[in-house]
Design an enzyme around this catalytic site. Structure first.
Site, mmCIF file in Angstrom:
data_model
loop_
_atom_site.group_PDB
_atom_site.id
_atom_site.type_symbol
_atom_site.label_atom_id
_atom_site.label_comp_id
_atom_site.label_asym_id
_atom_site.label_seq_id
_atom_site.Cartn_x
_atom_site.Cartn_y
_atom_site.Cartn_z
ATOM 1 N N ARG A 40 12.047 -3.095 37.581
ATOM 2 C CA ARG A 40 11.720 -1.637 37.379
ATOM 3 C C ARG A 40 11.140 -1.374 36.034
ATOM 4 N NH1 ARG A 40 16.462 1.035 37.708
ATOM 5 N NH2 ARG A 40 16.208 2.000 35.577
ATOM 6 N N TYR A 92 -7.417 20.111 38.492
ATOM 7 C CA TYR A 92 -6.841 19.536 39.822
ATOM 8 C C TYR A 92 -5.528 20.319 40.174
ATOM 9 C CZ TYR A 92 -4.936 15.739 42.806
ATOM 10 O OH TYR A 92 -4.438 15.094 44.072
ATOM 11 N N ASP A 161 -7.213 14.980 31.085
ATOM 12 C CA ASP A 161 -7.258 14.066 32.338
ATOM 13 C C ASP A 161 -8.582 13.686 32.477
ATOM 14 O OD1 ASP A 161 -7.662 13.465 34.852
ATOM 15 O OD2 ASP A 161 -6.126 14.883 35.822
ATOM 16 N N LYS A 186 -8.893 6.668 41.570
ATOM 17 C CA LYS A 186 -10.159 7.296 41.462
ATOM 18 C C LYS A 186 -11.401 6.182 41.220
ATOM 19 C CE LYS A 186 -8.138 10.862 43.160
ATOM 20 N NZ LYS A 186 -7.980 11.949 42.380
HETATM 21 C C1 LIG Z 1 -6.736 12.700 42.019
HETATM 22 C C2 LIG Z 1 -6.375 13.141 40.907
HETATM 23 C C3 LIG Z 1 -5.409 13.349 40.239
HETATM 24 C C4 LIG Z 1 -3.798 12.897 41.012
HETATM 25 O O1 LIG Z 1 -4.050 11.451 41.038
HETATM 26 P P1 LIG Z 1 -3.350 10.851 42.063
HETATM 27 O O2 LIG Z 1 -3.487 9.153 42.015
HETATM 28 O O3 LIG Z 1 -3.596 11.170 43.513
HETATM 29 O O4 LIG Z 1 -1.698 10.985 42.167
HETATM 30 C C5 LIG Z 1 -5.144 13.891 38.680
HETATM 31 N N1 LIG Z 1 -6.171 14.121 38.450
HETATM 32 C C6 LIG Z 1 -7.556 14.466 38.762
HETATM 33 C C7 LIG Z 1 -8.501 14.793 38.133
HETATM 34 C C8 LIG Z 1 -7.593 13.773 40.041
HETATM 35 O O5 LIG Z 1 -8.745 13.563 40.608
#
Ligand SMILES: *Cc1c(COP(=O)(O)O)cnc(C)c1O
Length: 361
Positions: A40, A92, A161, A186
């Protein structure tokens, strides 16, 4: 990208070692004397991946089990009762849900501002300024340098982000942000086969605090996903180059098409986001949005595509698209299609989209 995070050459060893699966590691005596103790906390696979992320971001990095695990680590561990979070109203949606469901009851207030209006005058009283630029799904942008300078003047931390752009498209830490956060589900890993996230920072101390949070809450990714992610980083630049070039071609084509009401792509000259995007982005990303004016026309279009999967998420090697309003929670019109450009042959993809649009006339 090809070499990021790889171990120094050792005779007879692979370039990228396979995943290390372990809960406990051999550990005699004082735990401080051993590089690995318990699964962990860390493992060799994760350590190499985090080194790669740090090289890419220009800081130190900590990986999480998902993008939302990374985001909640920042928001829950760095904000205290009485603090003010400034965040985009058009980013998001789960970030807004986290603020409403878990920050508000803890006495942390949130001020939502549309990304296109998020500037120096938005940060008054802020403790943490959260940016998502380009914002998702409508792809507005804000000026990271301007907001970061104003936020630092009032003593606030700035987190970006950067999921959509990746650090090869935009470098938040170089632009003045304190933290660069991403869903590595992504474009970063780009194969649509795992869920992960990370936070990188210019100050090791702040990142260490996030790592301590992760180790306490157990929000770390498993070794197999981590290894897949590291393997995928090697192709990030070639994937993005193809994706961004095709995205611009497609955005241009769509903007001239009579069946399309409007197109948003920050790399399209004439897009409201273009000037600021061009001043801070090196690549404009694989995602564009366009409006087909109604739910039925958007659904007809998606059904008619054969090279484009109707699926959520974005940034993968396979082109995907979805009618974003089907989720609720975003302020978008019923006919808005968010399109993620993959690495298919550009002519094949443009022909496929053109033929699908042709069914609407
Ligand atoms: C998909 C996404 C998230 C969340 O990510 P996960 O891996 O699904 O938890 C956060 N910010 C943006 C801009 C996203 O496209």
């Amino acid at each position: 990208m090809v070499r990021a995070g790889l171990a120094a050459p050792v005779q007879g060893e692979p370039l990228l070692a396979g995943p290390t699966f372990a809960a406990p590691f051999h550990l005699r005596g004082d735990p401080a004397d051993s590089p690995f103790t318990y699964g962990r906390y860390s493992n060799p696979t994760l350590e190499h991946f985090e080194l790669a992320l740090g090289e890419l971001e220009g800081g130190s990095a900590v990986a999480f089990a998902s993008g939302m695990a990374a985001i909640s680590a920042v928001l829950l561990s760095l904000l205290e009762p009485g603090d003010l979070l400034v965040a985009p109203s058009d980013g998001y949606m789960s970030v807004r849900a986290l603020a409403a469901e878990h920050l508000a009851p803890r006495g942390i207030e949130t001020r939502l501002v549309p990304t296109a209006q998020l500037g120096a005058d938005s940060v008054d009283g802020a403790t943490l300024v959260w940016l998502e630029t380009p914002a998702n799904p409508l792809l507005d942008v804000c000026d990271i340098r301007e907001v970061a300078a104003a936020a630092h003047d009032v003593g606030a931390i700035v987190a970006v982000d950067n999921t959509l752009a990746t650090p090869l498209g935009q470098r938040p830490l170089d632009l003045g942000a304190d933290l660069s956060v991403a869903s590595d589900t992504k474009a970063m890993t780009g194969h649509g086969d795992l869920v992960m996230g990370h936070v990188a920072g210019d100050k090791a101390l702040r990142v260490d605090r996030l790592r301590a949070w992760r180790n306490l809450t157990g929000a770390l990714p498993g070794p197999f996903e981590t290894w897949l992610a590291h393997r995928s980083l090697a192709t990030l630049q070639v994937r993005l180059e193809r994706q961004c070039a095709t995205a611009l071609l497609l955005a241009t084509r769509l903007s001239e098409h009579p069946e399309v009401d409007f197109v948003r792509y920050p790399g399209l000259v004439g897009d409201p986001a273009y000037a600021v995007a061009a001043s801070q982005m090196e690549r404009f990303g694989p995602v564009l949005s366009f409006d087909l004016t109604s739910r039925s026309r958007a659904e007809t279009f998606l059904d008619a595509c054969s090279l484009v999967a109707d699926a959520t998420s974005f940034g993968a090697v396979h082109s995907t698209a979805e009618r974003r309003a089907r989720w609720g929670g975003d302020d978008v019109s019923e006919g808005l299609v968010r399109f993620s450009v993959g690495i298919e042959d550009p002519d094949d993809l443009l022909d496929d989209v053109g033929a699908a649009l042709g069914t609407l006339s």
